[in-house]
Design an enzyme around this catalytic site. Structure first.
Site, PDB file in Angstrom:
ATOM      1  CB  CYS A   2      -0.904   0.004   1.234  1.00 15.26           C
ATOM      2  SG  CYS A   2      -1.999   1.449   1.333  1.00 15.26           S
ATOM      3  CD  GLU A 102      -0.555  -1.678  -5.353  1.00 16.11           C
ATOM      4  OE1 GLU A 102       0.367  -1.190  -6.065  1.00 16.11           O
ATOM      5  OE2 GLU A 102      -0.485  -1.789  -4.122  1.00 16.11           O
TER       6      GLU A 102
END
Length: 229
Positions: A2, A102
Site C-alpha cells: 500500500c 494500487e
C-alpha cells in the site's frame, strides 16, 4: 503493498464512524492523495477515543537521523523483525482510509492506477503498527501499514494488499494479544471491497483533489474486467 492512501470523509462523519475525536495537531483536512512521508490519521490502542496523525513510514529506532521510514510491513513476518518487535507486541493501530491506490502493469505495459474502496463504508480501517523515533532534538510518532496476501479482487491487480479490517474486528485488533492479532491479518474476507481504474493524476503527489478519484472514462471498472486478462 500500500503506497498511497486517501481519507476525505467529513470530519463529523469520521468521528461518528470510529466513535473518536480528532486530536491531531493541525486538525483534519480531507486528503485524496496521501503519500509516504505525509501524515496518516490513526487510532491507537492507548487512546481508542482519539484520532491522531502520525508520520507514514516507521523509522527504525537505530536510525541516527529521521528518514522516510518503512511504509509497509509484511504481517506474516513482522513479529520476526527486530525493527517491528516492540510495535508488534504492544503498539497496534487503526489506519483510517477512504480508499487506497494500487498500480497494475498489464502485459508489461504502462502502469495503470486503481482505486480500491469499500462500497458500503466511506471510511474503513487498515491494520497498522506505530512507533516513536527519538533523536537528539526531536521525536517523531510514525506508523507502518501491515500487508497480507491478496484476496480475489486484489489478486488481479497486485500480489499483496493492506490488511483491511472488517468493522466488527477493529476493536479486537486494538485490544487482542499478539497471537490473536496475527490471526486477524487475513485477506479481506467480505465482498464489499471494489476497485476501478483512475487516471495517472494520482502519480503526482501534488494532485490532491477530488479529480484523483474520478473513474477513468467516467465508468467504474468491475472485477470481471480485471479477471478477463
Amino acid at each position: 503493498m500500500c503506497g498511497r492512501n486517501s481519507l476525505f470523509i467529513d470530519q463529523a462523519d469520521l468521528e461518528a464512524r470510529f466513535d473518536a475525536q480528532v486530536v491531531a495537531d493541525g486538525g483534519y483536512s480531507p486528503r485524496y492523495n496521501i503519500t509516504p512521508g505525509d501524515n496518516l490519521h490513526i487510532i491507537t490502542a492507548e487512546a481508542s477515543d482519539e484520532i491522531d496523525a502520525y508520520h507514514w513510514g516507521l523509522i527504525p529506532f537505530w536510525a541516527d537521523q529521521p528518514e522516510e521510514g518503512i511504509i509497509n510491513a509484511r504481517s506474516d513476518t513482522a513479529d520476526e523483525k527486530r525493527v517491528f518487535e516492540q510495535a508488534w507486541e504492544s503498539r497496534p493501530c487503526l489506519v483510517l482510509s477512504s480508499g487506497f491506490y494500487e498500480w497494475k502493469a498489464p502485459n508489461g505495459g504502462s502502469k495503470q492506477p486503481y482505486r480500491i474502496y469499500r462500497e458500503d463504508d466511506p471510511a474503513f480501517a487498515m491494520a497498522g503498527l506505530w512507533e516513536v523515533w527519538e533523536g537528539d532534538n526531536e521525536t517523531i510518532s510514525c506508523v507502518t501499514i501491515l500487508t497480507t496476501e491478496p484476496n480475489d479482487l486484489m489478486n488481479s491487480i497486485h500480489d499483496r494488499m493492506p490488511v483491511v479490517l472488517p468493522q466488527d474486528v477493529e476493536s479486537d485488533w486494538l485490544t487482542a494479544d499478539p497471537d490473536t492479532r496475527k490471526e486477524l491479518c487475513q485477506p479481506y474476507p467480505k465482498e464489499d471491497l471494489d476497485a476501478y481504474e483512475i487516471s495517472t493524476r494520482v502519480n503526482n503527489p501534488g494532485n490532491d483533489d477530488p479529480q484523483v478519484i474520478k473513474p477513468l472514462d467516467h465508468e467504474q471498472s468491475g472485477l470481471g474486467e480485471f479477471n478477463s486478462g
